[in-house]
Write a protein that holds these residues in place. Structure first.
Motif, mmCIF file in Angstrom:
data_model
loop_
_atom_site.group_PDB
_atom_site.id
_atom_site.type_symbol
_atom_site.label_atom_id
_atom_site.label_comp_id
_atom_site.label_asym_id
_atom_site.label_seq_id
_atom_site.Cartn_x
_atom_site.Cartn_y
_atom_site.Cartn_z
ATOM 1 N N LEU A 44 1.396 -2.722 11.242
ATOM 2 C CA LEU A 44 0.586 -2.999 12.426
ATOM 3 C C LEU A 44 -0.155 -4.319 12.247
ATOM 4 N N PRO A 45 -0.822 -4.831 13.310
ATOM 5 C CA PRO A 45 -1.390 -6.190 13.245
ATOM 6 C C PRO A 45 -2.490 -6.406 12.201
ATOM 7 N N ASN A 46 -3.170 -5.329 11.769
ATOM 8 C CA ASN A 46 -4.289 -5.502 10.839
ATOM 9 C C ASN A 46 -4.163 -4.550 9.658
ATOM 10 N N GLY A 47 -5.090 -4.700 8.715
ATOM 11 C CA GLY A 47 -5.043 -3.847 7.530
ATOM 12 C C GLY A 47 -4.020 -4.333 6.524
ATOM 13 N N GLU A 48 -3.587 -3.435 5.630
ATOM 14 C CA GLU A 48 -2.685 -3.826 4.546
ATOM 15 C C GLU A 48 -1.495 -2.889 4.427
ATOM 16 N N GLY A 49 -0.379 -3.452 3.954
ATOM 17 C CA GLY A 49 0.795 -2.655 3.620
ATOM 18 C C GLY A 49 1.569 -2.156 4.825
ATOM 19 N N TRP A 50 2.247 -1.027 4.662
ATOM 20 C CA TRP A 50 3.064 -0.426 5.700
ATOM 21 C C TRP A 50 2.732 1.064 5.761
ATOM 22 N N ALA A 51 3.226 1.733 6.813
ATOM 23 C CA ALA A 51 3.006 3.175 6.956
ATOM 24 C C ALA A 51 4.236 3.812 7.578
ATOM 25 N N TRP A 52 4.429 5.079 7.281
ATOM 26 C CA TRP A 52 5.476 5.852 7.959
ATOM 27 C C TRP A 52 5.043 6.122 9.391
ATOM 28 N N LEU A 53 6.007 6.083 10.300
ATOM 29 C CA LEU A 53 5.761 6.470 11.689
ATOM 30 C C LEU A 53 6.647 7.669 12.014
ATOM 31 N N VAL A 54 6.015 8.744 12.487
ATOM 32 C CA VAL A 54 6.720 9.976 12.844
ATOM 33 C C VAL A 54 6.732 10.085 14.362
ATOM 34 N N THR A 55 7.922 10.275 14.956
ATOM 35 C CA THR A 55 8.025 10.201 16.423
ATOM 36 C C THR A 55 8.566 11.458 17.105
ATOM 37 N N ARG A 56 9.240 12.346 16.374
ATOM 38 C CA ARG A 56 9.799 13.540 17.020
ATOM 39 C C ARG A 56 8.715 14.595 17.232
ATOM 40 N N HIS A 57 8.814 15.303 18.339
ATOM 41 C CA HIS A 57 7.792 16.275 18.756
ATOM 42 C C HIS A 57 7.473 17.292 17.647
ATOM 43 N N ASP A 58 8.513 17.934 17.093
ATOM 44 C CA ASP A 58 8.281 18.971 16.072
ATOM 45 C C ASP A 58 7.649 18.384 14.812
ATOM 46 N N ASP A 59 8.111 17.198 14.412
ATOM 47 C CA ASP A 59 7.585 16.567 13.198
ATOM 48 C C ASP A 59 6.142 16.117 13.389
ATOM 49 N N VAL A 60 5.857 15.589 14.578
ATOM 50 C CA VAL A 60 4.490 15.154 14.892
ATOM 51 C C VAL A 60 3.532 16.335 14.782
ATOM 52 N N ARG A 61 3.919 17.478 15.371
ATOM 53 C CA ARG A 61 3.063 18.660 15.316
ATOM 54 C C ARG A 61 2.918 19.172 13.888
ATOM 55 N N MET A 62 3.999 19.103 13.125
ATOM 56 C CA MET A 62 3.935 19.564 11.735
ATOM 57 C C MET A 62 2.955 18.731 10.920
ATOM 58 N N VAL A 63 3.095 17.385 10.982
ATOM 59 C CA VAL A 63 2.225 16.502 10.206
ATOM 60 C C VAL A 63 0.761 16.660 10.636
ATOM 61 N N ALA A 64 0.543 16.752 11.957
ATOM 62 C CA ALA A 64 -0.831 16.850 12.472
ATOM 63 C C ALA A 64 -1.518 18.144 12.049
ATOM 64 N N ASN A 65 -0.726 19.157 11.683
ATOM 65 C CA ASN A 65 -1.283 20.483 11.388
ATOM 66 C C ASN A 65 -1.157 20.866 9.914
ATOM 67 N N ASP A 66 -0.646 19.948 9.082
ATOM 68 C CA ASP A 66 -0.318 20.277 7.689
ATOM 69 C C ASP A 66 -1.386 19.723 6.747
ATOM 70 N N PRO A 67 -2.044 20.583 5.958
ATOM 71 C CA PRO A 67 -3.113 20.111 5.062
ATOM 72 C C PRO A 67 -2.645 19.153 3.977
ATOM 73 N N ARG A 68 -1.322 19.022 3.795
ATOM 74 C CA ARG A 68 -0.839 18.054 2.799
ATOM 75 C C ARG A 68 -1.016 16.613 3.278
ATOM 76 N N PHE A 69 -1.325 16.447 4.571
ATOM 77 C CA PHE A 69 -1.591 15.110 5.122
ATOM 78 C C PHE A 69 -3.086 15.022 5.439
ATOM 79 N N SER A 70 -3.780 14.124 4.769
ATOM 80 C CA SER A 70 -5.240 14.108 4.800
ATOM 81 C C SER A 70 -5.803 12.930 5.577
ATOM 82 N N ARG A 71 -6.792 13.202 6.414
ATOM 83 C CA ARG A 71 -7.551 12.134 7.075
ATOM 84 C C ARG A 71 -8.617 11.581 6.122
ATOM 85 N N GLU A 72 -9.192 12.480 5.310
ATOM 86 C CA GLU A 72 -10.273 12.073 4.410
ATOM 87 C C GLU A 72 -9.810 11.003 3.425
#
Length: 404
Positions: A44-72
């Motif tokens: 993206l335009p700012n910050g550092e490095g790269w990130a994975w982008l998840v686009t499929r409906h089921d995968d998006v819901r899985m990542v958003a609801n899975d404690p293995r992916f942390s906002r903190e």
């Protein structure tokens, strides 16, 4: 899935610029990324490095609801991002994981339940009627954004928050400065500090309160020792700013209805379908630029044969999920009879937008009032001359010139 079947070859990194898109055009870069695969790598335009982008409906819901992916964990490392300035507060609810996130959300949950939202319905309807009265009294032409679509959500969120009417203008000014990327980090940060100081005073005054507005609920939770003042302020600021997103969403909604009059006529003729139609419009509207906040993988996770390693940043695209053809047949078509419609316009999982029910209520009231009370409502300029916001994180028309 066996170790042998997990792909170790990384996809190329795609640069994803923040395009200033007009109308409700879908981001062409996101369209390409969706075609390239369920998981791609982006910069993206700012910050550092790269990130994975998840686009499929089921995968998006899985990542958003899975404690293995942390906002903190986002606090602990630099991540590629859209926003030019990024100074997350350690106690902000958007950067907490359960159980702290759950505890903080619980403190205001009562205001955002169906019952809590219904509490403001009649007051909201009266405030909207007054705005439409003024619109009709002043006569055409008018800017629908400045006359109705902006003041209405501000009045409603201030009502729900317990912010006095006299302070609405200050709240709006602060929100706009925080949401815009065009004034620079210092201006944005100063506005955030000023709004935070305002809420610190207001919440402090309401310790022990039994009222049902958000700042009273936060004051009561603070008095019981369930949350800190910093946590309460961070949540109040987030909710107040989020309340203004309805201006942009409803701006895009009415841009669609005014540029596709057959849809508006359908809603006038069949009032019963309006709630379902609003859900379809929420699915279709590209409400933001690129993506929002990232998450960090806490451990190695395999998604569709791709290994996401511990420490990798991951973004989900709710916009892409809402156009997933496996879930929404003919996703580019606005279909008011679409059922079921499991859109994720308000997110998913623990960080689901707390104001989703309130936003739906406001959208329904706006559609009812403007379609029924201003039957001849139409654009006063050609669609391509409607000015859209530039340099903003959230998309929407800067003005919506109308006549009737």
């Amino acid at each position: 899935m066996t170790e042998e079947t997990i792909a170790e070859t990384l996809s190329p990194i795609r640069h994803w610029p923040a395009l200033d898109l007009t109308g409700v055009d879908f981001d062409p870069v996101l369209t390409e990324l969706m075609r390239e695969g369920p998981l791609t790598r982006v910069q993206l335009p700012n910050g550092e490095g790269w990130a994975w982008l998840v686009t499929r409906h089921d995968d998006v819901r899985m990542v958003a609801n899975d404690p293995r992916f942390s906002r903190e964990a986002v606090m602990e490392q630099p991540v590629t991002r859209l926003a030019p300035h990024f100074i997350p507060a350690r106690d902000a609810v958007a950067f907490l994981d359960p159980p702290d996130h759950t505890r903080l959300r619980r403190s205001v949950a009562a205001a955002f339940t169906a019952k809590g939202v219904e509490r403001v319905r009649e007051k909201a309807r009266r405030m909207l009627d007054e705005l439409v009265d003024e619109l009709l009294q002043d006569g055409p032409p008018a800017d629908l954004t400045s006359t109705v679509l902006s003041p209405f959500p501000i009045a409603v969120i201030c009502e729900l928050m317990g912010v006095p009417a006299a302070d609405r203008h200050s709240m709006h000014t602060w929100s706009q400065l925080i949401l815009s990327s065009s004034h620079g980090a210092n201006v944005s940060e100063k506005a955030k500090d000023e709004m935070g100081a305002y809420f610190a005073d207001l919440i402090g005054l309401r310790e022990g309160s039994t009222a049902e507005d958000v700042t009273s609920l936060l004051g009561a939770a603070l008095g019981r020792g369930e949350i800190t003042l910093e946590e309460a302020v961070g949540l109040a600021v987030l909710l107040q700013i989020g309340g203004e997103a309805v201006t942009n969403n409803s701006g895009q909604m009415f841009y669609i209805l005014l540029t596709r009059p057959n849809l508006a006529e359908q809603l006038r003729a069949e009032p019963k379908i309006r709630p379902r139609a609003i859900d379809e419009l929420l699915r279709y509207i590209p409400h933001r630029n690129t993506v929002g906040l990232s998450r960090i993988a806490r451990e190695d996770v395999a998604i569709r044969g791709v290994r996401i390693r511990a420490g990798d940043p991951v973004y989900v695209s709710y916009l892409a999920a809402n156009r997933d053809p496996d879930v929404f047949p003919y996703p580019e078509t606005i279909d008011f009879s679409r059922d079921p419609n499991p859109h994720v316009a308000f997110g998913f999982g623990p960080h689901y937008c707390p104001g989703g029910m309130l936003a739906r209520l406001e959208s329904e009231l706006l559609v009812d009032a403007l379609l029924d009370r201003v039957p001849g409502l139409k654009l006063a300029v050609p669609p391509e001359q409607v000015p859209f916001r530039k340099g903003a994180l959230i998309r929407g028309p800067r003005a919506l010139p109308v006549t009737w």
